[in-house]
Design an enzyme around this catalytic site. Structure first.
Site, mmCIF file in Angstrom:
data_model
loop_
_atom_site.group_PDB
_atom_site.id
_atom_site.type_symbol
_atom_site.label_atom_id
_atom_site.label_comp_id
_atom_site.label_asym_id
_atom_site.label_seq_id
_atom_site.Cartn_x
_atom_site.Cartn_y
_atom_site.Cartn_z
ATOM 1 N N GLU A 130 -13.490 4.861 -1.439
ATOM 2 C CA GLU A 130 -12.713 5.246 -0.206
ATOM 3 C C GLU A 130 -13.555 6.484 0.317
ATOM 4 O O GLU A 130 -13.473 6.628 1.515
ATOM 5 C CB GLU A 130 -11.451 5.663 -0.863
ATOM 6 C CG GLU A 130 -10.552 6.282 0.110
ATOM 7 C CD GLU A 130 -9.008 6.837 -0.611
ATOM 8 O OE1 GLU A 130 -8.151 7.548 0.195
ATOM 9 O OE2 GLU A 130 -9.013 7.072 -1.811
ATOM 10 N N HIS A 154 -9.342 2.588 -7.791
ATOM 11 C CA HIS A 154 -9.555 3.203 -6.376
ATOM 12 C C HIS A 154 -11.346 3.451 -6.375
ATOM 13 O O HIS A 154 -11.866 4.065 -7.272
ATOM 14 C CB HIS A 154 -9.094 4.577 -6.271
ATOM 15 C CG HIS A 154 -7.416 4.354 -5.985
ATOM 16 N ND1 HIS A 154 -6.577 3.990 -6.657
ATOM 17 C CD2 HIS A 154 -6.986 4.711 -4.816
ATOM 18 C CE1 HIS A 154 -5.255 3.922 -6.287
ATOM 19 N NE2 HIS A 154 -5.446 4.743 -4.850
ATOM 20 N N HIS A 187 1.816 3.857 -2.982
ATOM 21 C CA HIS A 187 1.982 4.718 -4.186
ATOM 22 C C HIS A 187 3.482 5.263 -4.009
ATOM 23 O O HIS A 187 3.742 5.671 -2.902
ATOM 24 C CB HIS A 187 1.122 5.928 -3.899
ATOM 25 C CG HIS A 187 -0.475 5.829 -4.025
ATOM 26 N ND1 HIS A 187 -1.113 6.035 -5.416
ATOM 27 C CD2 HIS A 187 -1.446 5.444 -3.385
ATOM 28 C CE1 HIS A 187 -2.114 6.006 -5.402
ATOM 29 N NE2 HIS A 187 -2.643 5.185 -4.165
#
Length: 362
Positions: free
Chosen positions: A211, A208, A21
């Site tokens: 996680e 994503h 990121h």
């Protein structure tokens, strides 16, 4: 004779990075410098060392939600074209210095419009920084290719607009799309319109998932959204049973993930900080690698996790006893999974990664 697997030697190995990121990798000195220039006075520290320590300790929180809090400060100093260009340029420099030869760096343009910039202006500034950084590194004999993943925040309602932005810039350095942010309460299926738009334009995307939220998030990302890769995906281990004799049995979700060779963008140090795992030695990376999932090594947020690709690899070597052959396999896994065209991926593997590992293996 093999080169010893010390950290300094690992720093010489070529690396491919898929999950990094931009707003999680600033230099502390740059945060302070830009804050002074733009009049941002909410930083928790006023010197480089103290600020670096604060980011690291604040992020080591044990939850994904708290881990994300320090980003308010980095995003705050990334609101002008000059700041965005500088951060992108320095990102390329820092990755190249760590022997990263290919990287896909992601960021969310919607977080950088507080001072009136348009999405296009934000993205153009970052891409210019990447391009200028590439040229500067190449001139110093430290070649690196950096491409951009455009991210939409999963708690917001801008994903279709951000997907359209990704397509507008697909020939200018953008290679894909992503959604990020806290998983709980924000399933990927809320953004089906954006994913369908990407598929209709023959474009790639990662999500994503897995996680912090577990198997339902991974299932939605694969079965309903059609993700090409999974950002993290570490909770897929919940669909794998290990018997006392050391054998494994894959559930249906883990099976299709492995069978379709869907890459896992694993970020060990970040997972430790967010509480996804208790320690690096307990990280399922080794189980997934042994079971021949498409595992890759990634940094996630270099500032918050106080890490680099070399450090991530070194921690895995110390935890699981990996050799150069293992690190090469993980690197080639990442390069195979990149969103650039096949011939470009193959060229980097055959002309850069394999020859440089051959020198280290001896």
């Amino acid at each position: 004779m093999n080169t010893p697997l010390h950290l300094e030697n690992i720093k010489q190995a070529p690396k491919a990075l898929l999950h990094d990121h931009l707003d999680g990798g600033l230099r502390p000195a740059t945060v302070l410098d830009i804050a002074g220039q733009v009049g941002y006075d909410r930083l928790p520290a006023t010197d480089v060392e103290s600020l670096e320590t604060w980011f690291r300790t604040a992020s080591h929180s044990g939850s994904l939600e708290r881990y994300l809090e320090p980003f308010s400060h980095t995003v705050a100093v990334m609101q002008t074209p000059e700041a965005l260009h500088r951060v992108a340029y320095e990102c390329v420099e820092d990755l190249a210095a760590d022997s990263v030869v290919y990287a896909e760096v992601r960021f969310a343009p919607e977080l950088h419009i507080d001072e009136g910039l348009s999405f296009d202006e934000v993205l153009a500034s970052v891409l210019a920084g990447f391009a200028d950084g590439e040229r500067a590194c190449a001139a110093e004999g430290n070649a690196i290719t950096v491409r951009c993943l455009v991210t939409a925040m999963r708690h917001a309602a801008m994903s279709r607009e951000i997907a359209e932005l990704a397509i507008r810039f697909r020939d200018k350095g953008v290679v894909g799309f992503d959604i990020a942010g806290a998983e709980a309460g924000h399933p990927p299926t809320r953004h089906l319109d954006a994913f369908e738009y990407m598929r209709s334009n023959n474009a790639r995307f990662t999500i994503h998932a897995g996680e912090a939220f577990g198997l339902p998030s991974i299932h939605e990302a694969i079965a309903f959204c059609g993700a090409d890769r999974l950002g993290h995906g570490v909770r897929i281990v919940d669909d794998i049973d290990v018997d006392p004799g050391g054998g494994i049995r894959l559930g249906p979700l883990a099976s299709i993930l492995r069978d379709k060779r869907i890459p896992l963008e694993l970020c060990p140090s970040s997972n430790l900080q967010t509480g996804a795992v208790a320690s690096i030695t307990e990280h399922p990376f080794d189980l997934l690698a042994w079971a021949r999932f498409r595992v890759t090594v990634n940094t996630d947020n270099r500032l918050m996790s106080d890490t680099s690709m070399s450090l991530e690899m070194h921690r895995l070597v110390e935890a699981f006893g990996y050799g150069w052959g293992d690190l090469e396999r993980f690197t080639i896994n990442a390069m195979k999974s990149a969103f650039i065209p096949f011939d470009q991926r193959l060229a980097i593997i055959d002309e850069v990664i394999k020859p440089r590992f051959a020198v280290l293996v001896g």
